[in-house]
Scaffold this active site. Structure first.
Site, mmCIF file in Angstrom:
data_model
loop_
_atom_site.group_PDB
_atom_site.id
_atom_site.type_symbol
_atom_site.label_atom_id
_atom_site.label_comp_id
_atom_site.label_asym_id
_atom_site.label_seq_id
_atom_site.Cartn_x
_atom_site.Cartn_y
_atom_site.Cartn_z
ATOM 1 C CB SER A 99 -0.894 0.015 1.237
ATOM 2 O OG SER A 99 -1.582 1.246 1.357
ATOM 3 C CE1 TYR A 125 -4.566 -2.231 4.697
ATOM 4 C CE2 TYR A 125 -3.368 -0.216 4.210
ATOM 5 C CZ TYR A 125 -4.060 -1.330 3.782
ATOM 6 O OH TYR A 125 -4.252 -1.559 2.440
#
Length: 278
Positions: free
Chosen positions: A146, A160
């Protein structure tokens, strides 16, 4: 005579394939001639996608539902693949999700499952499938990371960025380990992508304030990543020109500027509001 497609005679395993980026990866690979093994929790969604791909691309598709939050799932999944006489030439570790809640208020079981899905199962599937790729001197691994790895830290989804940073560094070191042995490894780092991700995580109220030019379409992200790994590029790809420019800029900005940007981010504002309200 039609030109031979690069994926003909090869099979790709795509995790988290029931929607969003996973489904986009499946279509991109089918277009290139790959046979597919699709896995996710939602069997009915997988079967619908499998039917679409068989119809549109004529690809062989095997559906093997699994919940990668179960520590036994990777071993069971690989055993099921072997039992059907299949081998995996490309692994796309796409399964993942976010937990928008503040870390201290989240049950540890939820955080533990996130680590299992996005760290442990990623590494285990690579570990179980890599030896056969190396023996064949042919294989590709895509680990979906990401842009959050490079972004300013904001409250919420605390683990995350950490697990995605693992995916990036793991991919870099694994790529170095298998260099010159016929296997290519790529960590692909999309930014904001039009999928069900933010809706499933309950983040749409915050992401609705993000300008349209910051968003990418899932099929564009998947196409770029598949093209890159098949061409042997990597080991890290930041998807999209805007995101690449942003990641490069953040690398050289002073810390106080990055902190100021983080304070003004819509996701940070929403997380602080939620923390006060609760």
């Amino acid at each position: 005579m039609a030109a031979r497609r690069v994926g003909e005679g090869c099979t790709a395993l795509v995790t988290g394939a029931s929607a969003g980026l996973g489904a986009a990866f499946a279509r991109s690979l089918a277009k290139r001639g790959f046979g597919l093994i699709l896995t996710a929790r939602r069997a009915e969604r997988l079967e619908a996608l499998a039917g679409e791909i068989r119809r549109d691309f004529g690809s062989a598709v095997t559906v093997l539902p699994a919940d990668l939050a179960d520590p036994e799932a990777p071993a069971i999944l690989v055993a099921a693949i072997e039992a059907q006489g299949l081998s995996v030439d490309m692994l796309v570790n796409n399964a993942g999700y976010g937990i928008p809640e503040i870390f201290e208020r989240t049950d540890w079981a939820a955080q533990r499952d996130l680590i299992q899905v996005m760290v442990t199962s990623v590494a285990e599937l690579c570990h179980r499938l890599l030896p056969a790729m190396l023996a064949r001197k042919r294989g590709w691994i895509v680990n979906v990371a990401s842009l959050a790895v490079f972004a300013p830290p904001v409250p919420g989804s605390t683990l995350y960025a950490g697990v995605k940073a693992f995916d990036v560094r793991f991919s870099e070191f694994l790529a170095a380990e298998v260099a010159g042995r016929g296997v290519h490894v790529l960590a692909t780092c999309p930014g904001f992508t039009r999928t069900e991700f933010h809706q499933a995580a309950g983040m749409t109220q915050a992401t609705d304030t993000i300008p349209g030019w910051q968003w990418q379409q899932a099929d564009v992200v998947a196409e770029e990543a598949v093209a890159a790994v098949l061409a042997g590029r990597g080991p890290v790809l930041v998807n999209g020109t805007v995101n690449r420019a942003g990641a490069l800029l953040l690398k050289y900005l002073p810390g106080f500027v990055i902190r100021a940007l983080a304070e003004r981010h819509p996701l940070a504002k929403r997380a602080r509001f939620d923390a006060v309200e609760k």
